[in-house]
Design an enzyme around this catalytic site. Sequence first.
Site, mmCIF file in Angstrom:
data_model
loop_
_atom_site.group_PDB
_atom_site.id
_atom_site.type_symbol
_atom_site.label_atom_id
_atom_site.label_comp_id
_atom_site.label_asym_id
_atom_site.label_seq_id
_atom_site.Cartn_x
_atom_site.Cartn_y
_atom_site.Cartn_z
ATOM 1 N N GLY A 46 37.496 15.895 -12.513
ATOM 2 C CA GLY A 46 38.463 15.327 -11.578
ATOM 3 C C GLY A 46 38.151 13.885 -11.276
ATOM 4 C CD GLN A 51 35.887 9.733 -7.928
ATOM 5 O OE1 GLN A 51 36.804 10.492 -8.169
ATOM 6 N NE2 GLN A 51 34.654 9.947 -8.354
ATOM 7 C CB CYS A 91 30.939 13.263 -7.381
ATOM 8 S SG CYS A 91 32.108 11.958 -7.007
ATOM 9 C CG LEU A 92 33.292 11.707 -13.082
ATOM 10 C CD1 LEU A 92 34.658 11.332 -13.653
ATOM 11 C CD2 LEU A 92 32.276 11.889 -14.199
ATOM 12 C CG HIS A 133 34.977 16.735 -5.106
ATOM 13 N ND1 HIS A 133 33.608 16.906 -5.111
ATOM 14 C CD2 HIS A 133 35.193 15.488 -5.592
ATOM 15 C CE1 HIS A 133 33.031 15.794 -5.559
ATOM 16 N NE2 HIS A 133 33.976 14.921 -5.873
ATOM 17 C CD GLU A 134 38.344 14.663 -7.704
ATOM 18 O OE1 GLU A 134 38.384 13.471 -7.357
ATOM 19 O OE2 GLU A 134 37.378 15.156 -8.321
ATOM 20 C CG HIS A 137 36.783 11.232 -4.132
ATOM 21 N ND1 HIS A 137 35.654 10.488 -3.882
ATOM 22 C CD2 HIS A 137 36.420 12.142 -5.070
ATOM 23 C CE1 HIS A 137 34.657 10.933 -4.640
ATOM 24 N NE2 HIS A 137 35.093 11.941 -5.377
HETATM 25 NI NI NI Z 1 34.054 13.068 -6.780
#
Ligand code: NI
Length: 167
Positions: A46, A51, A91-92, A133-134, A137
Amino acid sequence: MPYLTILRYPDPRLYRKAAPVPSVDDSVRALVRDMAETMYAAPGVGLAATQVDVLKQVIVIDASERRDRLLTLINPVLLEKEGTQYCEEGCLSVPGVYERVERAARIKVRALGLSGESFELAAEEMLAVCIQHEMDHLEGKMFVDYLSRLKQTRIRARMQKLLRKSA
Ligand code: NI
């Protein structure tokens, strides 16, 4: 198209709130395409626009095993949540860190799709975790924020070390 640069925790830009997209036009579709390519290449399940330093409420997710089911959520709104689950999240923006976080077990969201159409989606298990989670963000919230202060300090130190190495 070059891949988008993913901001790394604890970059303060990750803590800004994204704004709703006024209309789903070609520029939004181009953003979605670039975000999806960036997510698949990373690879990750995701990615939220925050991000990649774009303050628009846009999320791409692919939680499928074969990585062939891209889900795009524009201006997502949480309609219902129910139950509790604990899942190890990554998480990226926080590479190499995986921690258990409490999330709702089942959720229902409303969002716009790529053609601007409104749809509702019910999700559970890993997909529900990804969406929550997204969506965090977009609110300027990181999964790390749910962890103990000690863990947050350790993760910060680890990320700063990574940053020095790559500099
Ligand atoms: Ni993330």
